[in-house]
Design a protein around this motif. Sequence first.
Motif, short mmCIF file in Angstrom:
data_model
loop_
_atom_site.label_atom_id
_atom_site.label_comp_id
_atom_site.label_asym_id
_atom_site.label_seq_id
_atom_site.Cartn_x
_atom_site.Cartn_y
_atom_site.Cartn_z
N ARG A 171 0.85 -1.18 0.00
CA ARG A 171 0.00 0.00 0.00
C ARG A 171 0.88 1.23 0.00
N PRO A 172 0.55 2.21 -0.84
CA PRO A 172 1.44 3.36 -0.99
C PRO A 172 1.55 4.21 0.27
N ASP A 173 0.49 4.18 1.14
CA ASP A 173 0.54 5.06 2.30
C ASP A 173 1.17 4.41 3.53
N THR A 174 1.64 3.15 3.39
CA THR A 174 2.29 2.52 4.53
C THR A 174 3.69 3.08 4.70
N LYS A 175 4.03 3.38 5.96
CA LYS A 175 5.37 3.92 6.21
C LYS A 175 6.28 2.78 6.63
N TYR A 176 7.44 2.72 6.02
CA TYR A 176 8.40 1.68 6.33
C TYR A 176 9.62 2.28 7.00
N GLN A 177 10.23 1.47 7.85
CA GLN A 177 11.50 1.89 8.43
C GLN A 177 12.62 1.45 7.52
N ARG A 178 13.67 2.25 7.45
CA ARG A 178 14.86 1.81 6.73
C ARG A 178 16.01 1.74 7.73
N PRO A 179 16.22 0.56 8.31
CA PRO A 179 17.23 0.44 9.37
C PRO A 179 18.62 0.85 8.91
N ALA A 180 18.95 0.59 7.63
CA ALA A 180 20.27 0.96 7.15
C ALA A 180 20.48 2.46 7.27
N GLN A 181 19.44 3.22 6.89
CA GLN A 181 19.55 4.68 7.00
C GLN A 181 19.63 5.13 8.45
N GLN A 182 18.85 4.45 9.30
CA GLN A 182 18.86 4.83 10.71
C GLN A 182 20.25 4.66 11.31
N ILE A 183 20.91 3.56 10.93
CA ILE A 183 22.23 3.30 11.49
C ILE A 183 23.26 4.26 10.90
N ASP A 184 23.02 4.63 9.63
CA ASP A 184 23.99 5.43 8.90
C ASP A 184 24.03 6.88 9.36
N ILE A 185 23.13 7.28 10.25
CA ILE A 185 23.04 8.69 10.66
C ILE A 185 24.34 9.16 11.32
N GLN A 186 24.78 10.33 10.91
CA GLN A 186 25.96 10.93 11.52
C GLN A 186 25.52 12.00 12.52
N ARG A 187 26.46 12.40 13.34
CA ARG A 187 26.14 13.41 14.34
C ARG A 187 25.69 14.71 13.66
N ALA A 188 26.35 15.03 12.55
CA ALA A 188 26.07 16.30 11.88
C ALA A 188 24.65 16.34 11.31
N ASP A 189 24.05 15.16 11.06
CA ASP A 189 22.70 15.15 10.49
C ASP A 189 21.65 15.57 11.51
N ARG A 190 21.95 15.40 12.77
CA ARG A 190 20.93 15.60 13.79
C ARG A 190 21.21 16.82 14.68
N ILE A 191 22.47 17.16 14.81
CA ILE A 191 22.82 18.20 15.78
C ILE A 191 23.49 19.37 15.07
N ARG A 192 23.06 20.57 15.41
CA ARG A 192 23.73 21.76 14.87
C ARG A 192 24.16 22.60 16.07
N MET A 193 25.42 22.87 16.15
CA MET A 193 25.92 23.64 17.27
C MET A 193 25.82 25.12 16.94
N VAL A 194 25.23 25.85 17.85
CA VAL A 194 25.15 27.30 17.64
C VAL A 194 25.80 27.99 18.83
N THR A 195 26.37 29.10 18.58
CA THR A 195 26.90 29.89 19.69
C THR A 195 25.98 31.07 19.92
N THR A 196 25.42 31.13 21.14
CA THR A 196 24.54 32.25 21.44
C THR A 196 25.32 33.24 22.28
N PRO A 197 25.13 34.50 21.99
CA PRO A 197 25.85 35.51 22.79
C PRO A 197 25.29 35.54 24.21
N ASN A 198 26.16 35.46 25.21
CA ASN A 198 25.72 35.49 26.60
C ASN A 198 25.51 36.91 27.08
#
Lengths: 211, 337
Positions: A171-198
């Motif tokens: 069915r076209p509307d079923t959502k599937y997991q892609r474990p390979a992609q989940q494992i392949d995630i790098q830190r940079a894909d999820r986290i963005r470091m920002v510097t806020t002025p104190n």
Amino acid sequence: MSLEIIVFYLFAAIVVFSAFRVITVNNPVFAALFLVLTFFTCSAIWMLLEAEFLAITLVLVYVGAVMVLFLFVVMMLDVNVVPLKEGFVKYLPVGLFVGVVMLIEMVFLITQRYFRDADFPPPPRMTDADFSNTEMLGRVLYRDYLFQFEIAAIILLVAIVAAIALTMRRRPDTKYQRPAQQIDIQRADRIRMVTTPNASADTARPEGGQS
Amino acid sequence: MGFFDSLMYTITTLLKIVVVLVPLILSVAYLTLAERRVIGSMQTRVGPNRVGPFGLLQPFADVFKLLLKEVIVPTNASRFLFLTAPVLSLAPALAAWAVIPFFDGGAIADVNAGLLYVLAMTSLGVYGVIIAGWASNSKYAFLGAMRSAAQIVAYEIAMGFALIGVLMLAGSLNLGDIVRGQSGGIFHWYFVPLFPLAVVYFISGVAETNRAPFDVAEGESEIVAGFHVDYSGMAFALFFLAEYANMIMIAALTAILFLGGWMSPIDGVGDGIWWFLAKTAAVLFVFLWLRATFPRYRYDQIMRLGWKVFIPVTIVWIAVVGFAIWFEIGPWFQQRA
């Protein structure tokens, strides 16, 4: 009467009784369980014939796997027995007719050639303890009748593939997991470091605190 | 065989069964204690240490508590099946022990198709679970039974394939012959040439016994306790007994099939039952260790692991073993006599 004969008649009686209950019991779950009992007792009878490989395989395949899936389905169905019984009288003559025809055919076959006592090969001699039934069966299947066996295997494989291909719907509307992609995630894909002025240095929290 | 011989045979067999079963049931009792103590230590707790020295009488206290409790049969439950289910789950778990060789020639029944027999018996255990789930007439119990049935059927395939590798290498279905095929020290044990199959077998064994991290059939946090949620007293205790007997069974089989059974790690130095027991205990420790370490798998992940990871791995390795035997690659795959 030797012990073997007594055991055989006992098991045979159980087989006949449970096979009869499969078709007479009301609850489909009990019917499936009686079928399990039938298979299991058949396997015990085969064990008496010293066909230990076949006996254990019957338990392993039919009792251990096929009937489990059967029960699985039957338990989830909510079968109401009363409407099923409504047409009983109406269909009885047809059923009786089919049954009688089958019975006549069977009697005809069994009393004629191929099924008389004289047509059977002599019963196998009692074999010694280290005779391996499994090995003999393997020799016959993989040496004497290799091609026939392989052809049967291919037909079964094709049937499996066909059954899966026929029933699989994506069915076209079923959502599937892609474990390979989940494992392949790098830190940079999820986290963005920002510097806020104190605003002031006092409120800044020390490094390495609770994250 | 005369009447007297048959009688003697029956009596000796019964004695053998008692000699195997009594220590087995004691091991089950102490495995529950060991589990709580080991996991306690791993989580920097103490665990039960009040009843007797080091808590050694705790299992008996538990047994007496369960014996004295009432067995409640829920209204609308299928009474016959409800009470049969615990027996159906315990009986195969005990029956499978008939062919386990504890030392050279030390099995109750030294049969040729021993490996097949074990597989068949362990595959019967699932009936206890699904019948319990259905007969309880409860949604939670039924969900647990369904999960368990699907899981056991799925992992049985991977398990069977892993065993095919063993029997290809040993050339026999007899468990005694399989151990004898691993003679010659630790590097001849089958876990070396069959390493992927050994790992798959053990993990499938954990899944088959519904142990953490594969314990979705119980899933306390989602479906309360799964298939045995409605059981109490001794009926509940039988399920518990079956689960732990199955655990010991899987550990013993891992020891026999992959870790050389009664063989000593150094060739010919003190082979005997103590090695078999030590190996079984070590594998059991890994069971407890897994439980203390990993969170529960999600249901779809369990199915994915079984069907899409383990089964392909075993099929590939069976092909590898087949080629290795065909080309007689030493030192493991050379044809023996």
